[in-house]
Scaffold this motif. Structure first.
Motif, PDB file in Angstrom:
ATOM      1  N   LEU A  75      10.117   3.714  -7.943  1.00  0.00           N
ATOM      2  CA  LEU A  75      10.952   3.970  -6.772  1.00  0.00           C
ATOM      3  C   LEU A  75      12.281   3.236  -6.897  1.00  0.00           C
ATOM      4  CD1 LEU A  75       8.140   3.513  -4.090  1.00  0.00           C
ATOM      5  CD2 LEU A  75       9.114   5.689  -4.876  1.00  0.00           C
ATOM      6  N   HIS A  76      13.302   3.715  -6.188  1.00  0.00           N
ATOM      7  CA  HIS A  76      14.634   3.119  -6.275  1.00  0.00           C
ATOM      8  C   HIS A  76      14.777   1.878  -5.404  1.00  0.00           C
ATOM      9  CE1 HIS A  76      16.270   6.254  -8.763  1.00  0.00           C
ATOM     10  NE2 HIS A  76      16.026   7.202  -7.877  1.00  0.00           N
ATOM     11  N   SER A  77      14.000   1.779  -4.344  1.00  0.00           N
ATOM     12  CA  SER A  77      14.162   0.711  -3.368  1.00  0.00           C
ATOM     13  C   SER A  77      13.097  -0.369  -3.540  1.00  0.00           C
ATOM     14  CB  SER A  77      14.079   1.283  -1.945  1.00  0.00           C
ATOM     15  OG  SER A  77      13.854   0.286  -0.993  1.00  0.00           O
ATOM     16  N   VAL A  78      13.535  -1.627  -3.595  1.00  0.00           N
ATOM     17  CA  VAL A  78      12.609  -2.748  -3.653  1.00  0.00           C
ATOM     18  C   VAL A  78      11.671  -2.729  -2.461  1.00  0.00           C
ATOM     19  CG1 VAL A  78      12.496  -5.251  -3.330  1.00  0.00           C
ATOM     20  CG2 VAL A  78      14.001  -4.303  -5.074  1.00  0.00           C
ATOM     21  N   THR A  79      12.240  -2.486  -1.282  1.00  0.00           N
ATOM     22  CA  THR A  79      11.440  -2.461  -0.054  1.00  0.00           C
ATOM     23  C   THR A  79      10.383  -1.368  -0.110  1.00  0.00           C
ATOM     24  OG1 THR A  79      13.311  -3.314   1.224  1.00  0.00           O
ATOM     25  CG2 THR A  79      11.536  -2.240   2.450  1.00  0.00           C
ATOM     26  N   GLU A  80      10.759  -0.176  -0.576  1.00  0.00           N
ATOM     27  CA  GLU A  80       9.813   0.935  -0.658  1.00  0.00           C
ATOM     28  C   GLU A  80       8.688   0.626  -1.647  1.00  0.00           C
ATOM     29  OE1 GLU A  80      11.932   4.469  -1.626  1.00  0.00           O
ATOM     30  OE2 GLU A  80      12.900   4.649   0.337  1.00  0.00           O
ATOM     31  N   SER A  81       9.028   0.022  -2.787  1.00  0.00           N
ATOM     32  CA  SER A  81       8.008  -0.319  -3.786  1.00  0.00           C
ATOM     33  C   SER A  81       6.981  -1.284  -3.209  1.00  0.00           C
ATOM     34  CB  SER A  81       8.664  -0.942  -5.020  1.00  0.00           C
ATOM     35  OG  SER A  81       9.480  -0.014  -5.692  1.00  0.00           O
ATOM     36  N   LEU A  82       7.469  -2.311  -2.518  1.00  0.00           N
ATOM     37  CA  LEU A  82       6.553  -3.312  -1.965  1.00  0.00           C
ATOM     38  C   LEU A  82       5.743  -2.756  -0.799  1.00  0.00           C
ATOM     39  CD1 LEU A  82       8.798  -6.499  -2.121  1.00  0.00           C
ATOM     40  CD2 LEU A  82       7.020  -5.778  -3.713  1.00  0.00           C
ATOM     41  N   GLU A  83       6.365  -1.878   0.000  1.00  0.00           N
ATOM     42  CA  GLU A  83       5.621  -1.259   1.095  1.00  0.00           C
ATOM     43  C   GLU A  83       4.512  -0.359   0.563  1.00  0.00           C
ATOM     44  OE1 GLU A  83       5.567  -1.526   4.457  1.00  0.00           O
ATOM     45  OE2 GLU A  83       6.796  -3.308   4.100  1.00  0.00           O
ATOM     46  N   PHE A  84       4.788   0.354  -0.526  1.00  0.00           N
ATOM     47  CA  PHE A  84       3.769   1.210  -1.124  1.00  0.00           C
ATOM     48  C   PHE A  84       2.618   0.366  -1.655  1.00  0.00           C
ATOM     49  CE2 PHE A  84       3.296   5.665  -2.535  1.00  0.00           C
ATOM     50  CZ  PHE A  84       2.133   5.555  -3.269  1.00  0.00           C
ATOM     51  N   LEU A  85       2.954  -0.764  -2.313  1.00  0.00           N
ATOM     52  CA  LEU A  85       1.925  -1.659  -2.823  1.00  0.00           C
ATOM     53  C   LEU A  85       1.084  -2.234  -1.689  1.00  0.00           C
ATOM     54  CD1 LEU A  85       0.732  -3.145  -5.296  1.00  0.00           C
ATOM     55  CD2 LEU A  85       2.433  -4.954  -4.891  1.00  0.00           C
ATOM     56  N   LYS A  86       1.739  -2.611  -0.609  1.00  0.00           N
ATOM     57  CA  LYS A  86       1.019  -3.151   0.542  1.00  0.00           C
ATOM     58  C   LYS A  86       0.104  -2.086   1.142  1.00  0.00           C
ATOM     59  CE  LYS A  86       3.194  -5.726   3.585  1.00  0.00           C
ATOM     60  NZ  LYS A  86       4.091  -6.125   4.716  1.00  0.00           N
ATOM     61  N   GLU A  87       0.582  -0.854   1.226  1.00  0.00           N
ATOM     62  CA  GLU A  87      -0.214   0.237   1.794  1.00  0.00           C
ATOM     63  C   GLU A  87      -1.469   0.486   0.961  1.00  0.00           C
ATOM     64  OE1 GLU A  87       0.339   4.969   1.706  1.00  0.00           O
ATOM     65  OE2 GLU A  87       1.921   3.932   2.834  1.00  0.00           O
ATOM     66  N   LEU A  88      -1.323   0.472  -0.378  1.00  0.00           N
ATOM     67  CA  LEU A  88      -2.483   0.671  -1.248  1.00  0.00           C
ATOM     68  C   LEU A  88      -3.536  -0.409  -1.020  1.00  0.00           C
ATOM     69  CD1 LEU A  88      -0.755   1.620  -4.639  1.00  0.00           C
ATOM     70  CD2 LEU A  88      -1.962   3.163  -3.083  1.00  0.00           C
ATOM     71  N   GLN A  89      -3.087  -1.643  -0.872  1.00  0.00           N
ATOM     72  CA  GLN A  89      -4.034  -2.739  -0.675  1.00  0.00           C
ATOM     73  C   GLN A  89      -4.650  -2.701   0.722  1.00  0.00           C
ATOM     74  OE1 GLN A  89      -2.891  -6.586  -2.738  1.00  0.00           O
ATOM     75  NE2 GLN A  89      -0.943  -5.524  -2.905  1.00  0.00           N
ATOM     76  N   ALA A  90      -3.859  -2.300   1.712  1.00  0.00           N
ATOM     77  CA  ALA A  90      -4.395  -2.188   3.070  1.00  0.00           C
ATOM     78  C   ALA A  90      -5.449  -1.077   3.139  1.00  0.00           C
ATOM     79  CB  ALA A  90      -3.265  -1.910   4.053  1.00  0.00           C
ATOM     80  N   PHE A  91      -5.161   0.064   2.507  1.00  0.00           N
ATOM     81  CA  PHE A  91      -6.115   1.173   2.493  1.00  0.00           C
ATOM     82  C   PHE A  91      -7.406   0.759   1.787  1.00  0.00           C
ATOM     83  CE2 PHE A  91      -7.836   5.117   0.624  1.00  0.00           C
ATOM     84  CZ  PHE A  91      -7.971   5.884   1.772  1.00  0.00           C
ATOM     85  N   THR A  92      -7.251   0.004   0.694  1.00  0.00           N
ATOM     86  CA  THR A  92      -8.425  -0.467  -0.051  1.00  0.00           C
ATOM     87  C   THR A  92      -9.227  -1.467   0.766  1.00  0.00           C
ATOM     88  OG1 THR A  92      -7.313  -0.096  -2.163  1.00  0.00           O
ATOM     89  CG2 THR A  92      -9.175  -1.631  -2.153  1.00  0.00           C
ATOM     90  N   ALA A  93      -8.536  -2.392   1.428  1.00  0.00           N
ATOM     91  CA  ALA A  93      -9.234  -3.395   2.250  1.00  0.00           C
ATOM     92  C   ALA A  93     -10.075  -2.730   3.328  1.00  0.00           C
ATOM     93  CB  ALA A  93      -8.227  -4.350   2.874  1.00  0.00           C
TER      94      ALA A  93
END
Length: 533
Positions: A75-93
């Motif tokens: 992704l082009h945006s640092v914020t978007e990359s980290l939000e996507f990573l957080k979402e993956l971990q939240a969904f997994t949790a």
């Protein structure tokens, strides 16, 4: 020194170049062990509610069935990359078994025995079985415990448009593909020279559970009954306790050109090793490894950074590099930061983007064998004792330099790049990140490794500290609100992975795995067009 040349500084004033700097792409991969309330790695199957690990684009497993791997798109945006990573971990949790949580640290929890580390399984198809067999090979070659070490991989690329602009200013006569590949290899050489900074600034594994080692090496001390620690260590993950081996230390793989890299990698993929021959490939139908070569597959090459290219169906990574050149680099030396719920923060990502961009733009001469040895020594010393007061970095040639001075020299040069990137992005994030990291050079207590070691000492145990922190962070991620459309997206990814998995299983037919593996090993690693005369 990484000072930009006058020609590069002038080029950075070009509007096309500045537009290209706004199109950097970042993808993040992070591993996390599923751990039970008893403090040990889970022996349960990967949760069915997370989809099929063989075919899921974003949630899979690494070495162990309990080692979840999260993969964001580029992704082009640092914020978007980290939000996507957080979402993956939240969904997994939300979808792991009751009583389990995600271990948010690079070094593993207490390990009862190697038998309690379950190798990842992917299904009954040949494509699935070869993934498991590869992991069995890793277990035989390096041990299961080492493979439970987790980390973050930071995948970084510059837009093709920016490479085109740079190429237009170049008079070397190289085609764009070769020019781009040479640029990425130059970035990797600069990372070899200055990557020790990554360990010092972001190393977050100064301690480890006693069960990981039969006995501690001299640099480590004992804390209580079950923790080893290095008083000045930054990253035990990147030390001799982590991803190293006698065989890999002898590999003749260099980054001075793409052809040199491919030739060295090809040799490692084609050269049998006596030590691995003694293990054998199979015994009574039980496959132990894919082959007896120095590297079973390209991914077995450990290192702080690798040149990468996305592959097409059925294509080997080395062949993709040879045919279409380098597409991005994979920075592999990042520890998971347990002090952050997702293991990495926005400021760190801003710094990495500025650092990697600067290392791409800066001059990068070829590295001799003597210099390579000195650079290896640098990384080893920083991993073990990076926070030692007045530490001198080993150097090739004319003596060493104190770590603090060497770091400030790099940062002085980097600030020019960071300031230009802030102008392009309309923010101060890159300069703020560089200044924040520079403060760690003057005050080692600000580093994650120092903060974590202080907390471990207060708790009295490494595993106890990380367990308490990780349980709380998993609870935070589980409770984190996710927009309805994002939940639907993740559920759709699960459904797609199941459908794709069924297709793979159905397509597999009756061809035996033995015949499949034989054909894989007999096939040329490089296609004829890449082998030359």
């Amino acid at each position: 020194m990484t000072e930009l040349s006058e020609a590069t500084l002038k080029l950075l004033e070009d509007s096309a170049v500045r537009k290209g700097l706004a199109e950097l792409r970042v993808g993040i991969e992070k591993e996390a062990l599923r751990v039970g309330r008893d403090g040990f790695m889970s022996l349960r199957d990967h949760p069915a509610s997370l989809g099929k690990t063989l075919t899921h684009k974003f949630i899979t497993t690494d070495f162990s069935e309990a080692q979840v791997e999260f993969i964001t798109p580029a992704l082009h945006s640092v914020t978007e990359s980290l939000e996507f990573l957080k979402e993956l971990q939240a969904f997994t949790a939300r979808n792991i078994e009751a009583g389990e949580y995600l271990w948010n640290a690079s070094m593993p929890p207490e390990i009862a025995s190697d038998k309690t580390i379950r190798i990842a399984e992917y299904g009954s198809s040949n494509a699935a079985q070869i993934k498991t067999t590869y992991r069995k090979g890793l277990a035989h070659r390096y041990g299961r415990r080492m493979q439970t070490i987790s980390g973050i991989h930071y995948n970084f690329s510059i837009s093709d448009g920016l490479w085109q602009t740079f190429h237009d200013q170049c008079t070397s006569g190289e085609c764009l593909q070769d020019f781009r590949s040479a640029g990425y290899l130059g970035l990797i050489r600069n990372l070899q020279r200055h990557g020790w900074l990554v360990l010092y600034l972001f190393g977050a594994s100064p301690a480890i559970d006693r069960s990981y080692l039969a006995s501690p090496p001299p640099p480590l001390s004992m804390l209580g009954d079950d923790t080893y620690f290095g008083e000045y260590a930054t990253s035990l993950r990147m030390s001799d306790l982590g991803y190293t081996s006698v065989v890999q230390s002898e590999l003749d793989i260099h980054y001075n050109s793409l052809s040199d890299y491919i030739e060295g990698l090809h040799g490692a993929l084609a050269t049998s090793v006596r030590e691995y021959e003694q293990i054998g490939v199979a015994e009574k139908g039980d496959y132990k490894q894919i082959n007896t070569h120095q590297l079973q597959l390209e991914n077995e090459l450990y290192g702080s950074a690798r040149p990468k290219r996305n592959t097409e169906d059925g294509e080997r990574p080395i062949a993709a590099l040879c045919r279409r050149g380098v597409e991005y680099i994979e920075l592999r030396s990042l520890d998971i930061n347990p002090l952050n719920p997702i293991g990495i923060c926005e400021q760190q990502a801003y710094f990495l983007n500025a650092f990697l961009t600067h290392m791409t733009l800066a001059p990068s001469p070829c590295i001799s064998s003597g210099e390579q040895q000195a650079l290896n020594d640098q990384q080893r010393i920083i991993a073990w004792q990076g926070r030692l007061p007045h530490l001198i970095l080993p150097a090739y040639g004319d003596g060493g330099m104190e770590l603090r001075e060497a770091g400030h020299q790099v940062f002085a040069d980097m600030r020019v790049t960071a300031a230009i990137m802030d102008e392009v992005y309309g923010c101060t994030g890159h300069t703020d990140a560089v200044n924040a990291q520079a403060a760690k050079l003057d005050n080692p207590d600000l580093t994650p490794s120092a903060q974590i070691l202080k907390a471990v000492k207060q708790k009295g145990t490494y595993s106890g500290f990380i367990a308490e922190l990780s349980e709380n962070q998993s609870a935070y991620l589980k409770a984190m609100p996710l927009p309805c459309e994002r939940v639907k997206f993740q559920e759709a990814m699960v459904s797609q992975s199941r459908a794709a998995f069924e297709q793979v299983e159905a397509w597999a037919g009756n061809r035996s795995f033995g015949h499949f593996l034989d054909s894989q090993n007999k096939n040329e690693v490089l296609p004829p067009e890449c082998l030359g005369d």
